[in-house]
Design a protein around this motif. Structure first.
Motif, PDB file in Angstrom:
ATOM      1  N   ALA A   3     -48.482   9.305  18.711  1.00 62.69           N
ATOM      2  CA  ALA A   3     -47.313  10.182  18.660  1.00 62.69           C
ATOM      3  C   ALA A   3     -46.094   9.422  18.137  1.00 62.69           C
ATOM      4  O   ALA A   3     -45.988   8.201  18.296  1.00 62.69           O
ATOM      5  CB  ALA A   3     -47.032  10.749  20.039  1.00 62.69           C
ATOM      6  N   GLN A   4     -45.207  10.164  17.509  1.00 66.41           N
ATOM      7  CA  GLN A   4     -43.930   9.613  17.061  1.00 66.41           C
ATOM      8  C   GLN A   4     -42.884   9.843  18.157  1.00 66.41           C
ATOM      9  O   GLN A   4     -43.057  10.690  19.043  1.00 66.41           O
ATOM     10  CB  GLN A   4     -43.496  10.290  15.762  1.00 66.41           C
ATOM     11  N   PRO A   5     -41.768   9.112  18.128  1.00 68.45           N
ATOM     12  CA  PRO A   5     -40.757   9.233  19.197  1.00 68.45           C
ATOM     13  C   PRO A   5     -40.211  10.644  19.375  1.00 68.45           C
ATOM     14  O   PRO A   5     -39.777  11.010  20.473  1.00 68.45           O
ATOM     15  CB  PRO A   5     -39.665   8.264  18.743  1.00 68.45           C
ATOM     16  N   THR A   6     -40.217  11.435  18.325  1.00 72.42           N
ATOM     17  CA  THR A   6     -39.628  12.784  18.413  1.00 72.42           C
ATOM     18  C   THR A   6     -40.662  13.862  18.731  1.00 72.42           C
ATOM     19  O   THR A   6     -40.338  15.047  18.734  1.00 72.42           O
ATOM     20  CB  THR A   6     -38.943  13.128  17.083  1.00 72.42           C
ATOM     21  N   TRP A   7     -41.878  13.449  19.007  1.00 71.34           N
ATOM     22  CA  TRP A   7     -42.922  14.452  19.246  1.00 71.34           C
ATOM     23  C   TRP A   7     -42.849  14.995  20.669  1.00 71.34           C
ATOM     24  O   TRP A   7     -42.639  14.265  21.631  1.00 71.34           O
ATOM     25  CB  TRP A   7     -44.303  13.834  19.036  1.00 71.34           C
ATOM     26  N   SER A   8     -43.039  16.308  20.761  1.00 75.42           N
ATOM     27  CA  SER A   8     -43.240  16.972  22.054  1.00 75.42           C
ATOM     28  C   SER A   8     -44.182  18.144  21.789  1.00 75.42           C
ATOM     29  O   SER A   8     -43.960  18.922  20.868  1.00 75.42           O
ATOM     30  CB  SER A   8     -41.911  17.451  22.642  1.00 75.42           C
ATOM     31  N   LEU A   9     -45.203  18.259  22.582  1.00 68.56           N
ATOM     32  CA  LEU A   9     -46.257  19.243  22.324  1.00 68.56           C
ATOM     33  C   LEU A   9     -45.965  20.543  23.066  1.00 68.56           C
ATOM     34  O   LEU A   9     -45.960  20.585  24.291  1.00 68.56           O
ATOM     35  CB  LEU A   9     -47.615  18.672  22.759  1.00 68.56           C
ATOM     36  N   ALA A  10     -45.708  21.610  22.285  1.00 70.38           N
ATOM     37  CA  ALA A  10     -45.416  22.910  22.894  1.00 70.38           C
ATOM     38  C   ALA A  10     -46.442  23.973  22.503  1.00 70.38           C
ATOM     39  O   ALA A  10     -46.668  24.925  23.252  1.00 70.38           O
ATOM     40  CB  ALA A  10     -44.022  23.385  22.489  1.00 70.38           C
ATOM     41  N   ALA A  11     -47.059  23.826  21.322  1.00 71.01           N
ATOM     42  CA  ALA A  11     -48.015  24.841  20.866  1.00 71.01           C
ATOM     43  C   ALA A  11     -48.917  24.233  19.799  1.00 71.01           C
ATOM     44  O   ALA A  11     -48.660  23.135  19.285  1.00 71.01           O
ATOM     45  CB  ALA A  11     -47.290  26.065  20.312  1.00 71.01           C
ATOM     46  N   ALA A  12     -49.971  24.958  19.472  1.00 70.34           N
ATOM     47  CA  ALA A  12     -50.924  24.476  18.481  1.00 70.34           C
ATOM     48  C   ALA A  12     -51.557  25.654  17.762  1.00 70.34           C
ATOM     49  O   ALA A  12     -51.577  26.781  18.255  1.00 70.34           O
ATOM     50  CB  ALA A  12     -52.004  23.621  19.142  1.00 70.34           C
ATOM     51  N   ARG A  13     -52.051  25.350  16.587  1.00 69.45           N
ATOM     52  CA  ARG A  13     -52.922  26.263  15.843  1.00 69.45           C
ATOM     53  C   ARG A  13     -54.157  25.465  15.444  1.00 69.45           C
ATOM     54  O   ARG A  13     -54.044  24.354  14.928  1.00 69.45           O
ATOM     55  CB  ARG A  13     -52.237  26.804  14.583  1.00 69.45           C
ATOM     56  N   VAL A  14     -55.325  26.004  15.705  1.00 71.74           N
ATOM     57  CA  VAL A  14     -56.574  25.344  15.345  1.00 71.74           C
ATOM     58  C   VAL A  14     -57.372  26.311  14.480  1.00 71.74           C
ATOM     59  O   VAL A  14     -57.660  27.442  14.893  1.00 71.74           O
ATOM     60  CB  VAL A  14     -57.385  24.935  16.584  1.00 71.74           C
ATOM     61  N   ILE A  15     -57.725  25.871  13.289  1.00 72.46           N
ATOM     62  CA  ILE A  15     -58.377  26.741  12.314  1.00 72.46           C
ATOM     63  C   ILE A  15     -59.726  26.135  11.938  1.00 72.46           C
ATOM     64  O   ILE A  15     -59.813  24.959  11.589  1.00 72.46           O
ATOM     65  CB  ILE A  15     -57.505  26.898  11.060  1.00 72.46           C
TER      66      ILE A  15
END
Length: 218
Positions: free
Chosen positions: A165-177
């Protein structure tokens, strides 16, 4: 089958057990925007383990077949009302005499068993475990729950992958295709379906019919 969760880690290189981040499977399988549960803020996110798509754990037969159709000659007895048979084109039939014989002019004899009940069933088809196949997925991770602020894109996930992860990353949602699919094969464990059960027949009815087709001109 697309994965139903990723793992968020506080350590680099996915070194700790991490926190499972579950995804709404129904939406996930359609490639829609899925809110992460729980959301992971940037201070708690050092790396992410992406889960790959997998071959379905079991196969279901495409169709379960019923017993083969009954074949033969079928009849329906109706009262003879001339106005209802203006376009009638067939044999005229009557009941036999009391001794069971057919009277003159009605020498064609048919015997039918009424109230047929088909109690036959077929043994079910069954499949073994799937084998082979290859699936790849494209994973898009977002900082917001509306999937408008893209954090990173990871193409062609085929096995568990750890991303930093990068310092500005925060996981709120995803799309998986699902990007690539080679279906596996499921060998049948029951190669033949067998018919069991009986055909239940009722009382025998006799019809005495003419030898030629009756038309509205007769």
């Amino acid at each position: 089958m697309l994965p139903s969760e990723f793992t968020a880690h506080e350590s680099n290189l996915c070194a700790d057990d991490g926190i499972p981040v579950t995804l709404d499977t129904e939406k996930h399988q359609r490639g829609e925007c899925i809110e992460a549960n729980p959301r992971v803020p940037d201070e708690a996110l050092a790396s992410i383990t992406l889960a790959p798509p997998t071959v379905a754990s079991r196969c279901e037969p495409l169709q379960q077949f019923g017993p083969p159709p009954l074949t033969g000659i079928f009849a329906r007895a109706c009262p003879w009302v001339p106005k209802h048979f203006a376009d009638f084109d067939g044999l005229a039939c009557i009941a036999p005499d009391e001794d069971g014989s057919c009277p003159a002019g009605f020498s064609v004899r048919f015997e039918f068993q009424e109230r047929i009940g088909d109690a036959r069933t077929c043994t079910p088809c069954a499949c073994g475990d799937p084998a082979g196949g290859r699936c790849l997925a494209d994973v898009l991770l977002f900082r917001d729950i509306d999937c408008s602020d893209l954090m990173t894109l990871y193409n062609g996930v085929e096995a568990h992958a750890c991303i930093e992860a990068q310092p500005t990353w925060s996981l709120a949602a995803a799309r998986v295709i699902l990007a690539h699919e080679e279906p596996g094969a499921c060998p049948p464990t029951e190669k033949t379906s067998y018919v069991g059960g009986t055909i239940e027949s009722g009382e025998t009815r006799v019809f005495c019919c003419t030898q030629h087709i009756i038309t509205d001109e007769d």
